[in-house]
Design a protein around this motif. Sequence first.
Motif, mmCIF file in Angstrom:
data_model
loop_
_atom_site.group_PDB
_atom_site.id
_atom_site.type_symbol
_atom_site.label_atom_id
_atom_site.label_comp_id
_atom_site.label_asym_id
_atom_site.label_seq_id
_atom_site.Cartn_x
_atom_site.Cartn_y
_atom_site.Cartn_z
ATOM 1 N N LYS A 41 21.590 -10.191 -10.501
ATOM 2 C CA LYS A 41 22.949 -10.533 -10.095
ATOM 3 C C LYS A 41 23.837 -9.305 -10.174
ATOM 4 N N GLU A 42 24.705 -9.129 -9.177
ATOM 5 C CA GLU A 42 25.663 -8.024 -9.194
ATOM 6 C C GLU A 42 26.956 -8.479 -8.531
ATOM 7 N N LEU A 43 28.054 -7.801 -8.873
ATOM 8 C CA LEU A 43 29.339 -8.095 -8.253
ATOM 9 C C LEU A 43 29.333 -7.591 -6.814
ATOM 10 N N PHE A 44 29.698 -8.457 -5.873
ATOM 11 C CA PHE A 44 29.733 -8.088 -4.461
ATOM 12 C C PHE A 44 31.154 -7.828 -3.986
ATOM 13 N N GLY A 45 32.136 -8.493 -4.610
ATOM 14 C CA GLY A 45 33.517 -8.311 -4.212
ATOM 15 C C GLY A 45 34.410 -9.315 -4.910
ATOM 16 N N THR A 46 35.702 -9.193 -4.666
ATOM 17 C CA THR A 46 36.694 -10.072 -5.288
ATOM 18 C C THR A 46 37.619 -10.622 -4.211
ATOM 19 N N LEU A 47 37.838 -11.938 -4.243
ATOM 20 C CA LEU A 47 38.740 -12.571 -3.288
ATOM 21 C C LEU A 47 40.197 -12.290 -3.638
ATOM 22 N N ALA A 48 41.089 -12.580 -2.724
ATOM 23 C CA ALA A 48 42.516 -12.298 -2.921
ATOM 24 C C ALA A 48 43.078 -12.990 -4.152
ATOM 25 N N ASP A 49 42.518 -14.151 -4.518
ATOM 26 C CA ASP A 49 43.019 -14.872 -5.686
ATOM 27 C C ASP A 49 42.360 -14.431 -6.986
ATOM 28 N N GLY A 50 41.542 -13.383 -6.917
ATOM 29 C CA GLY A 50 40.888 -12.847 -8.109
ATOM 30 C C GLY A 50 39.507 -13.406 -8.389
ATOM 31 N N THR A 51 39.055 -14.366 -7.594
ATOM 32 C CA THR A 51 37.724 -14.939 -7.803
ATOM 33 C C THR A 51 36.642 -13.921 -7.467
ATOM 34 N N GLU A 52 35.704 -13.744 -8.379
ATOM 35 C CA GLU A 52 34.600 -12.813 -8.158
ATOM 36 C C GLU A 52 33.508 -13.467 -7.318
ATOM 37 N N VAL A 53 32.964 -12.695 -6.409
ATOM 38 C CA VAL A 53 31.827 -13.117 -5.596
ATOM 39 C C VAL A 53 30.635 -12.250 -5.973
ATOM 40 N N HIS A 54 29.519 -12.893 -6.280
ATOM 41 C CA HIS A 54 28.336 -12.173 -6.712
ATOM 42 C C HIS A 54 27.234 -12.213 -5.655
ATOM 43 N N ARG A 55 26.386 -11.207 -5.718
ATOM 44 C CA ARG A 55 25.197 -11.166 -4.871
ATOM 45 C C ARG A 55 23.964 -11.280 -5.769
ATOM 46 N N TRP A 56 23.116 -12.240 -5.413
ATOM 47 C CA TRP A 56 21.868 -12.460 -6.129
ATOM 48 C C TRP A 56 20.714 -11.927 -5.281
ATOM 49 N N THR A 57 19.761 -11.275 -5.929
ATOM 50 C CA THR A 57 18.582 -10.765 -5.240
ATOM 51 C C THR A 57 17.341 -11.452 -5.774
ATOM 52 N N LEU A 58 16.565 -12.040 -4.863
ATOM 53 C CA LEU A 58 15.290 -12.666 -5.184
ATOM 54 C C LEU A 58 14.182 -11.826 -4.563
ATOM 55 N N ALA A 59 13.117 -11.577 -5.326
ATOM 56 C CA ALA A 59 11.977 -10.828 -4.811
ATOM 57 C C ALA A 59 10.696 -11.530 -5.223
ATOM 58 N N ASN A 60 9.807 -11.687 -4.248
ATOM 59 C CA ASN A 60 8.526 -12.332 -4.526
ATOM 60 C C ASN A 60 7.511 -11.830 -3.511
ATOM 61 N N GLY A 61 6.440 -11.203 -4.001
ATOM 62 C CA GLY A 61 5.485 -10.606 -3.094
ATOM 63 C C GLY A 61 6.167 -9.539 -2.263
ATOM 64 N N GLY A 62 5.992 -9.575 -0.951
ATOM 65 C CA GLY A 62 6.631 -8.590 -0.082
ATOM 66 C C GLY A 62 7.944 -9.039 0.495
ATOM 67 N N THR A 63 8.487 -10.151 -0.007
ATOM 68 C CA THR A 63 9.713 -10.716 0.551
ATOM 69 C C THR A 63 10.873 -10.563 -0.421
ATOM 70 N N ARG A 64 12.030 -10.220 0.099
ATOM 71 C CA ARG A 64 13.229 -10.105 -0.734
ATOM 72 C C ARG A 64 14.405 -10.755 -0.030
ATOM 73 N N LEU A 65 15.140 -11.575 -0.770
ATOM 74 C CA LEU A 65 16.262 -12.340 -0.248
ATOM 75 C C LEU A 65 17.509 -12.023 -1.047
#
Length: 388
Positions: A41-65
């Motif tokens: 999990k990492e911080l991706f950005g912050t909305l105008a009202d201060g809400t944090e948006v996170h980016r999650w990374t999933l990796a399994n075998g040769g696939t990453r989402l």
Amino acid sequence: MTFSTGTSRRTVLAATAAAGLAVAAGAPAAHASATGRAPSKELFGTLADGTEVHRWTLANGGTRLKVLSWGGVVQSLEVPDRRGRTANVSLGFGGLPDYVAKSPYFGGLIGRYGNRIAGGRFTLDGVTHQLPVNDGPNSLHGGDQGFDKRVWDVRPFTGRGDVGLVLTRTSPDGEAGYPGSLAVRVVYTLTSRGEWRVDYTATTDRATVLNLTSHTYFNLAGEGSGSADGHLLELAAARYTPVDATLIPTGELAPVARTPFDFRRSRALGEAVRTPHEQIGYGQGIDHNYVLDKGTTARPGYALTVTDPGSGRVMKMYTTEPGMQVYTGNFLDGTLTGTSGRVYRQGDAFCLESQHFPDSPNQPSFPSTVLRPGDTYRSTTVHAFSAR
């Protein structure tokens, strides 16, 4: 499907058909496993009202989402080609501001109602409900503040060789004009077999309509690689739902035979969209719902295979849903710049949205999308990736 203006398409590639992996059944488990790395999990950005948006990374075998808590957005989906080289096969933006201000549903989790509702109105149990009108005279994808523009709670899991995310939110009664407080749970799972699985469940405290889907824009040659018109599509559907000039179904279930919409045998997307036909003109390409031969099923059944001959990447889709919206990127117009730094033009991607039919609340002959208290909405779609 989106709502911008389009430009001309480019050259179609020649190609041959291919196959893919079989789909495995079963729901993801929540206990720990040594197989599959734990989601990060990492911080991706912050909305105008201060809400944090996170980016999650999933990796399994040769696939990453990579998935955002903003809209459940699939920002990136990396899969290997025939030589084992991975590339991101989904369109998206590099930063949060573009998703907030101008995304044409890139990778979004769509609700409450995927696709269009005529006039932004429907009547349920004698009560008429008015929805936001955001696509000409109609409501599209839940309106201008649909599920793809809401922050979701996200919880990671690993188990049985799988990794994934559980996304939840409660849509309050009256949100975007829809009745009922709706509790929604969506599970994204990456399996060790090269599958991305999406499981949807929902309950309501008041009768409502519901049609959830994912709006990922695919290009199996790689994001930013140019036209996807040479991709080959095989679709298990002998009928489709023709539309009027505003892209609302007429109610007819028409045969695909002897029309550009016939993908019962694998053929290039670009070949179809360049075939003269009134329906192609309405959508500036294909932007139509297909009636899957299998109908509604309790477990995911085969729907389609799409192949990129150049890279050898293959995606098969299995779903419990009765319909599949095929959208050929008709309204990408060169004004959006993606994660690669390249602009997106008409035909640079396609969407395959498993769903119930558009405008079902106003079409009694279509499969019902009504959800009532005490019932549970369930839907599953699996994308199985391989390479040849």
